[in-house]
Design a protein around this motif. Structure first.
Motif, short mmCIF file in Angstrom:
data_model
loop_
_atom_site.label_atom_id
_atom_site.label_comp_id
_atom_site.label_asym_id
_atom_site.label_seq_id
_atom_site.Cartn_x
_atom_site.Cartn_y
_atom_site.Cartn_z
N GLN A 1 -6.04 16.82 -5.49
CA GLN A 1 -6.98 16.93 -4.38
C GLN A 1 -7.42 15.54 -3.92
OE1 GLN A 1 -10.09 19.71 -5.35
NE2 GLN A 1 -10.80 19.82 -3.23
N ASP B 1 0.84 -1.19 0.00
CA ASP B 1 0.00 0.00 0.00
C ASP B 1 0.88 1.25 0.00
OD1 ASP B 1 -1.71 2.05 0.46
OD2 ASP B 1 -2.11 1.52 2.55
N GLU C 1 -9.46 13.27 -0.50
CA GLU C 1 -10.21 13.34 0.74
C GLU C 1 -10.68 11.93 1.11
OE1 GLU C 1 -13.19 16.53 1.09
OE2 GLU C 1 -14.39 15.13 2.28
N ALA C 2 -10.58 11.59 2.37
CA ALA C 2 -11.01 10.28 2.87
C ALA C 2 -10.43 9.14 2.04
CB ALA C 2 -12.55 10.20 2.89
N GLY C 3 -9.20 9.31 1.60
CA GLY C 3 -8.55 8.26 0.82
C GLY C 3 -8.92 8.25 -0.65
N LEU C 4 -9.85 9.12 -1.04
CA LEU C 4 -10.31 9.15 -2.43
C LEU C 4 -9.59 10.24 -3.22
CD1 LEU C 4 -14.10 8.98 -1.56
CD2 LEU C 4 -12.78 7.11 -2.59
N TYR C 5 -9.41 10.00 -4.52
CA TYR C 5 -8.94 11.06 -5.42
C TYR C 5 -10.17 11.88 -5.80
CZ TYR C 5 -4.69 8.29 -5.86
OH TYR C 5 -3.53 7.60 -5.59
N LEU C 6 -10.07 13.20 -5.72
CA LEU C 6 -11.22 14.03 -6.07
C LEU C 6 -11.04 14.60 -7.48
CD1 LEU C 6 -12.12 15.96 -2.79
CD2 LEU C 6 -12.91 13.74 -3.62
N VAL C 7 -12.12 14.56 -8.23
CA VAL C 7 -12.11 15.08 -9.60
C VAL C 7 -13.37 15.93 -9.81
CG1 VAL C 7 -10.85 13.08 -10.50
CG2 VAL C 7 -13.36 13.06 -10.52
N ARG D 1 -0.47 4.33 -0.83
CA ARG D 1 -1.46 5.38 -1.06
C ARG D 1 -0.92 6.76 -0.69
NH1 ARG D 1 -7.23 5.13 1.89
NH2 ARG D 1 -6.13 6.11 3.62
N PHE E 1 1.35 8.17 -3.38
CA PHE E 1 0.62 8.51 -4.61
C PHE E 1 -0.26 9.73 -4.40
CE2 PHE E 1 0.98 3.78 -5.64
CZ PHE E 1 2.01 3.97 -6.55
N GLN E 2 -0.89 9.80 -3.24
CA GLN E 2 -1.83 10.91 -3.03
C GLN E 2 -1.10 12.22 -2.74
OE1 GLN E 2 -5.27 9.63 -0.66
NE2 GLN E 2 -5.95 8.63 -2.54
#
Lengths: 477, 95
Positions: B82, B71, B84-90, B73, B76-77
């Protein structure tokens, strides 16, 4: 006008591999977002996809099971489109030379068998997941699923009703689980279905314009969504409208399909061979090896159960609906030494009902095959009646005790002492002179009354066959 | 074979490429030239010649089905615009 429906299905099965199709990231379901998305899955520059041998293996197993041609030479292609859950801007799929060529699957609807053609099955990578809940007006992307191996199985437009489509989908679902290539978990999206539906006047050769219904993820919804779509198209044509080729989404809450996008814009995928991947070569030796290792398939197993155990279609169908259930049956049969019919009836009856009620699979059954075999053996050797056996089974469901322990502890053993049965019969005949008179004057039906009384008196512990025999003898005196 | 300016615009849109209106004409000419070259190649008799899927005459090596990635993450992040909460925002996409 009479209409005919034409349906073809595209089914996406996630292959049950440990790692992704082109990377070494885990495919396990339910991990925290993006913790199983590596540089390859994220589409970072400079990475190179390397094909997972187990994905190829599982695709070949499937091809062999549907008697398909396995392409000795297959090629990966890029399917180009833009969506945030597909970071590379293309999906690696197969276009011209898929790994599995034409094959078939036989279905049964209302007792009639029908062969459904399978056009092809190809390997590709799954996309990630977009979460549209409000992230300050943005969309959240989880790429854990990106790169999970998929086998897309495309049928011929051979189905003529929603019922046939569901039968095909169930059969395929059963098959991939038998083959152990997909876990079949529809809630988690391991087995997903798109349906191509069109209608045409009965007798017309040409197909009507089709609509594609996307992502219908339960057997119940497939039938409802297709039936709804058929009605929509017929009504549209009969009121002077025209069906347009488009993708529609099924809304299970409103029970309707609605337009998602028109095909002209979406379908321009500009496929071309992926230069990152070399062609896949599958040798004749490899194919023969896989073929030799195929498990017995559901259809063959069903026929064997019909023949070898003299089971009727209903029992054979239920017992062969999963490999685990079939194995359970054959183990109980062997361990109990009972008649096949007795074992089959108990497994498809009492046991299945209890499992359904508790929402358990056969592998999770609290009553193991050993314990069920122990119970059935006691029915077989007349230690207990079928009726008492149901009580014992209920107890076994709740406790880890064996049938013998429960029978001994509760004193449920059948009374075989004919003297004891005789005494009770004599008492009941003496207590019910009216019924005796009726019976002797030819009213045979009253016989059931006597059997009932005797069994009640003996708390069900007498052997019904024995009771019948003795009662008949006594009443004739 | 010649591409119209509308076709050029459509291709650019599918590839999400921004092109200047003034360049459309010359793109159409260049791309048409490439297509003409392919059309000329198509005239060759290729009977008995296997279609080439890759310039290297080799077959794909396969990897064993083993999890080899950890892992990463956080790393990479760290380079994502952007998260948030482990997610990539688009930018919002709605079907």
């Amino acid at each position: 006008m009479e209409w005919e429906t034409v349906i073809g299905l595209e089914i996406h099965t996630q292959l049950a591999t440990k790692s992704k199709i082109f990377s070494g990231a885990s495919t396990a379901y339910g991990a925290a977002p993006n913790t199983q998305a590596c540089a390859v899955d994220l589409g970072l520059p400079g990475v190179l996809p390397v094909l997972n041998e187990e994905a190829v293996h599982k695709a070949v197993i499937f091809g062999m099971a549907i008697e398909a041609e396995i392409s000795h030479y297959s090629v990966f292609a890029r399917k180009n489109y833009f969506y945030p859950d597909l970071p590379k801007g293309y999906q690696i799929s197969q276009m011209e030379l898929p790994i599995v060529g034409p094959g078939h699957l036989d279905i049964e609807v209302d007792g009639v068998s029908k062969r459904i053609g399978i056009t092809r099955a190809h390997l590709e990578e799954d996309a990630g997941k977009s979460l549209h809940e409000d992230f300050h007006g943005l969309t959240g992307v989880d790429l854990n699923r990106a790169g999970t191996p998929l086998l897309e199985i495309v049928s011929e437009p051979h189905m003529r009703s929603a019922k046939e489509a569901v039968a095909y989908m169930r059969k395929l679902h059963e098959l991939v689980r038998y083959l152990d290539i997909c876990d079949g978990n529809m809630q988690e999206g391991s087995f997903r279905c798109d349906a191509n539906v069109s209608v045409r006047p009965k007798g017309q050769k040409e197909f009507g314009t089709r609509a594609e219904i996307k992502n219908i993820n339960s057997f119940k919804f497939v039938e409802k969504a297709i039936n709804h779509e058929i009605e929509r198209q017929i009504e549209l044509i009969e009121t002077g409208g025209k069906v347009v080729q488009e993708t529609r989404l099924y809304d299970s809450v409103k029970d309707e399909t609605r337009s998602m996008r028109s095909k002209e814009e979406a379908n321009d995928y500009r496929y071309f061979p992926d230069p990152d991947l070399l062609p896949v070569f599958i040798s004749e030796d490899y194919k023969q090896q896989v073929k030799a290792q195929l498990p017995e398939l559901p259809q063959a197993k069903k026929y064997r159960f019909n023949e070898q155990y003299a089971l009727d279609d209903e029992n054979a169908n239920i017992l062969t609906s999963s490999r685990q259930l079939a194995d359970y049956f054959e183990t109980v049969l062997k361990e109990s030494g009972c008649e096949a019919k007795l074992c089959a009836n108990w497994i498809t009856g009492e046991l299945s009902a209890a499992l359904n009620k508790a929402r358990l699979e056969i592998m999770e059954s609290p009553v193991s095959h050993e314990r069920l075999a122990g119970l059935l053996a006691r029915i077989s050797d007349n230690t207990i009646s079928g009726k008492i056996a149901k009580q014992v089974f209920e107890e076994m469901w709740r406790s880890p005790a064996t049938a013998d322990e429960i029978i001994a502890e509760r004193g449920l053993k059948q009374i075989t002492d004919t003297g004891a049965i005789e005494a009770i019969i004599d008492k009941i005949i003496a207590d019910n002179p009216g019924q005796v008179e009726q019976y002797r004057s030819g009213k045979d039906k009253v016989f059931g009354f006597f059997v009932g009384q005797v069994m009640k008196e003996m708390q069900g512990k007498a052997n019904p066959g024995e009771v019948n025999k003795m009662l008949q003898a006594k009443l004739k005196q | 074979m010649s591409l119209t300016t509308d076709e050029v615009k459509k291709i650019a849109h599918l590839a999400r490429l921004g092109i200047d209106e003034q360049d459309v004409e010359s793109y159409a000419r260049d791309l048409s030239g490439m297509l003409d070259l392919m059309a000329r190649m198509s005239e060759l008799n290729t009977e008995g010649v296997d279609p080439m899927a890759h310039p290297m005459d080799q077959v794909q090596r396969l990897r064993a089905d083993v999890v080899t990635e950890q892992d990463n993450r956080e790393k990479f992040q760290a380079i994502a615009p952007q998260v948030e909460a482990g997610l990539y925002l688009v930018p919002k996409v709605i079907e």
